[in-house]
Design a protein around this motif. Sequence first.
Motif, short mmCIF file in Angstrom:
data_model
loop_
_atom_site.label_atom_id
_atom_site.label_comp_id
_atom_site.label_asym_id
_atom_site.label_seq_id
_atom_site.Cartn_x
_atom_site.Cartn_y
_atom_site.Cartn_z
N THR A 2 44.01 32.63 35.60
CA THR A 2 45.31 32.03 35.35
C THR A 2 45.86 32.44 33.99
OG1 THR A 2 44.74 30.14 36.74
CG2 THR A 2 46.59 29.87 35.22
N GLU A 3 45.00 32.45 32.96
CA GLU A 3 45.45 32.86 31.64
C GLU A 3 45.84 34.34 31.62
OE1 GLU A 3 46.13 30.99 29.07
OE2 GLU A 3 45.67 29.30 30.36
N TRP A 4 45.11 35.14 32.41
CA TRP A 4 45.46 36.57 32.48
C TRP A 4 46.84 36.74 33.13
CZ3 TRP A 4 46.20 39.84 36.73
CH2 TRP A 4 46.25 41.20 36.43
N ILE A 5 47.09 35.97 34.20
CA ILE A 5 48.41 36.01 34.83
C ILE A 5 49.48 35.59 33.84
CG2 ILE A 5 49.88 34.82 36.51
CD1 ILE A 5 48.32 36.85 37.91
N ARG A 6 49.21 34.54 33.07
CA ARG A 6 50.19 34.03 32.11
C ARG A 6 50.46 35.06 31.01
NH1 ARG A 6 48.15 29.07 31.58
NH2 ARG A 6 49.63 28.15 33.04
N GLY A 7 49.48 35.88 30.69
CA GLY A 7 49.64 36.88 29.64
C GLY A 7 50.33 38.15 30.09
N LEU B 184 51.32 30.24 40.97
CA LEU B 184 51.33 31.64 41.40
C LEU B 184 49.91 32.19 41.46
CD1 LEU B 184 53.12 34.18 42.01
CD2 LEU B 184 52.88 34.72 39.58
N ALA B 185 49.10 31.87 40.46
CA ALA B 185 47.72 32.35 40.44
C ALA B 185 46.93 31.77 41.61
CB ALA B 185 47.06 31.98 39.11
N ALA B 186 47.14 30.50 41.90
CA ALA B 186 46.43 29.88 43.03
C ALA B 186 46.85 30.52 44.34
CB ALA B 186 46.70 28.38 43.05
N ARG B 187 48.14 30.81 44.49
CA ARG B 187 48.60 31.44 45.73
C ARG B 187 48.07 32.87 45.85
NH1 ARG B 187 54.81 30.63 46.93
NH2 ARG B 187 54.06 28.47 46.73
N ALA B 188 47.98 33.59 44.72
CA ALA B 188 47.45 34.96 44.75
C ALA B 188 45.98 34.99 45.13
CB ALA B 188 47.65 35.62 43.39
N ALA B 189 45.27 33.87 44.94
CA ALA B 189 43.85 33.82 45.26
C ALA B 189 43.59 33.26 46.65
CB ALA B 189 43.12 32.97 44.23
N SER B 190 44.63 32.95 47.43
CA SER B 190 44.43 32.41 48.77
C SER B 190 43.94 33.51 49.71
CB SER B 190 45.72 31.80 49.30
OG SER B 190 46.72 32.80 49.44
N PRO B 191 43.09 33.18 50.69
CA PRO B 191 42.55 34.22 51.59
C PRO B 191 43.62 35.00 52.35
CG PRO B 191 41.29 32.19 51.77
CD PRO B 191 42.48 31.87 50.93
N SER B 192 44.67 34.32 52.82
CA SER B 192 45.69 35.02 53.58
C SER B 192 46.44 36.03 52.72
CB SER B 192 46.67 34.02 54.19
OG SER B 192 47.30 33.25 53.16
N ALA B 193 46.76 35.64 51.48
CA ALA B 193 47.48 36.56 50.59
C ALA B 193 46.60 37.75 50.21
CB ALA B 193 47.95 35.82 49.35
N ASP C 236 48.18 45.62 38.85
CA ASP C 236 49.55 45.26 39.24
C ASP C 236 49.55 44.31 40.42
OD1 ASP C 236 50.61 46.82 37.25
OD2 ASP C 236 50.95 48.57 38.54
N LEU C 237 48.55 44.43 41.30
CA LEU C 237 48.46 43.57 42.48
C LEU C 237 47.65 42.30 42.22
CD1 LEU C 237 47.76 46.33 45.18
CD2 LEU C 237 49.91 45.13 44.78
N ALA C 238 47.15 42.13 40.99
CA ALA C 238 46.35 40.96 40.61
C ALA C 238 45.08 40.85 41.44
CB ALA C 238 47.18 39.68 40.73
N LEU C 239 44.50 41.98 41.82
CA LEU C 239 43.20 41.99 42.50
C LEU C 239 42.07 42.22 41.52
CD1 LEU C 239 44.02 44.01 45.75
CD2 LEU C 239 43.63 41.56 45.54
N LEU D 19 36.86 41.07 39.60
CA LEU D 19 37.72 40.86 40.76
C LEU D 19 38.43 39.52 40.65
CD1 LEU D 19 35.66 42.04 43.88
CD2 LEU D 19 37.67 43.12 42.89
N GLY D 20 39.65 39.48 41.19
CA GLY D 20 40.36 38.23 41.23
C GLY D 20 39.63 37.21 42.07
#
Length: 777
Positions: A4-9, A36-45, A103-106, A116-117
């Motif tokens: 989350t902090e990485w996303i914020r940065g 946004l970070a939580a949604r990026a870590a969801s299995p479907s996304a 760029d894809l937050a993986l 890994l994300g």
Amino acid sequence: MEFTEWIRGRTDAQLRALVSARPELITPVPAHLEGLAARAASPSAIGRVLDRLDRFTLAVVETLAVHEGPVRKDALRALMGAALDPADDPEPALSSALDRLADLALVYGPDDALELGPGVRKVLDDPAGLGPKAVDAFRHHPPEQLDEMADDVAPGTAGSGKERLAALLAEPAALVESVSPEARAALDQLTWGPPTGRVPNARREVRVASARSPIEELLARGLLAATGEESVTLPREVGLHLRGGRLHRDLAAVPPPLRGAVRDQNLADRTAAGQAFTFVRAVEELCERWSADPPGVLRTGGLGVRDLKRTASELDVPEWVAALVVEVAHAAGLVAAGGGVDGEWLPTSGYDLWRVRSTADRWVTLAATWLHTDRVPGLVGERDERDRPLNALHTDLRRSSAPGVRTAALAVLAAAPGLAPDRDSVLERLSWEQPRRRGPLRERLTEFALREAEQIGVTGLGALSVHGRALIEGGDPAATLAPLLPEPVDHVLLQADLTAVAPGPLTSELNRWMALTADVESKGGATVYRFSESSIRRALDAGHGGEELVSMLARHSATPMPQALSYLVTDVARRHGRIRVGTASAYIRCDDTALLDQITADRRSAALRLRRLAPNVIASRSSRTVLIDTLRAMGYAPVAESLDGDVIISQLESRRTEGVAPVRAVSSPNGLDPEVATAAVRALRAGDAAHLARREPVDAPDGQVPRGPATATISALQDAIKQGVRVWIGYLDSQGNATSRILEPARMEGGYLTAYDETRAAVHRFALHRITGVAGL
């Protein structure tokens, strides 16, 4: 560093790149960056974004997934280099892959601690074709059985059976060397994946001393783990040992080269333009024919097999091309179901608007529709899983992956200008670009896409055309296509054998008029039309007069008017309408009593059950339509008459229905408009700032609530979004009470404004029609 902090940065540009590449993350926009970070870590996304990775980039993700914890970039480079050809330098491809994954937050973190994300490891099933770790593979085995296995392969060691077995499998070289060659061959079959296999009675209890088969040797030593009654898996540690330190086999850092025939680009463009013109005319001819003689809608939906065969015959094309024409016309909103109770397939009012546009613009509409529709015309004629036929225009032709496959296939062609790649090389390239999306259906969809692109005119001689490239890259395909289209001609060559030769593609109006007045006899470089009594009568039925026909033919003919054709038109026009048909059920009225005597004396009229009411009137129990058709079959030329005695003119092009909404093309290759991405990032930043500061709601300014005209309000909000400033608005709530808010506008679409509401300390959507005015702060 936490994710989350990485996303914020990340910078705003990096966040825009993230939401543009993964638009599902802002549907709807999260309240803050933590969401946004939580949604990026969801299995479907995660699953969706992994499907978009090429083989090398996916291999980087799998390598990180196999190794627990952060990994240094130099160690990752060594692991990837071991899987590549020794002559290949992994550094350029690795750096590019890591940049894309970031760029894809993986993948996140510095080069000395790449990680890994969250959630990525759980989504990856059997990464790199490796099975689960030993502790997971033997999780459901009884402790007693694990103790016996550990006593056999690691006697004298301390700890539980699972712990001793896991420690031994961490260095499985001795166990692998102790098995027979047959058992080693079984391991070799599972080494590079898939790591699972089927074995009868897999959970049997077997000891090293009692093993009688190669599989029992492996089960007794823990080199295979039973995961079900008839399934076994190869523990990850054993698989890594058997691979000799390599995680992937036959890995390439660059896509495979395309193979095929080299084409002259100018020739390919001209060929594609000719195909584009032909396809547009085929759609136009289809709509014209269906406006006069529409096919029925099946009870289960779709177009009947016989109607499709008839359409293919009328258009003079194979059935699969006819299905393509029908499906694209329907998806573009030019054809829809309408008519009576049972339903008919009719042109829509949108067809009339489409028809008056230029040929290039009409083609762009059709080609863009084909590119983005989820319907698959290539499946027409096949059978579904219930052994039912798949008809054209049926709802079962939808495949959600079809638009993506078409776009990917054309992108492959765009990567090799002037080359017509063969089918196998295109499939190889797509398998490298999207390895998680391979399968029989995808291969068939790719074949359909290549075949249909050639037929529609996106490609020519197998190579991507200049207007096809503009279509997929967001250019102006109409401007590039227009100079390549054949110039329509406004004349025909009338001949003495009652035929007319069109020396090229006719203008739209002349083409429609010739299709009404004559029948197409042959197509090719020149179209041959044949005039007959029935075709002339068809034009007369549509309201044209005999003199008008002769004048029209003479005006558009480059040769003198043949006497035979002039006589034919004059003779049919002279006899046309002498007989009048109305309803009695129906009646026949004619001033020539001798002609009525001839009709009543004709034995072929017995089925009509005629009755003479007056010297010049005959009544019939048949309907007017049946009566007209029968008299025409007997060689007469009747016309329909209204109750007032007026001639009823059959307008062949008048039948229309309301169409469905045509397929809409996305505004950018990733489906997200850049302005939407910018607005979403601004809303996320504002919401995140409020989330971190836990700001309390602020009071609205004192004074009169802002009011102003709607146009000024919209303009002021658009300016505020672009400049990123706060505004004070007047707003009517659901009860009609006037309130005021302080907002940080983020985006405006669909009649709503998304903004951070400082008076409520939250992100809200506001209906634009309820905003009474805007004032600056």
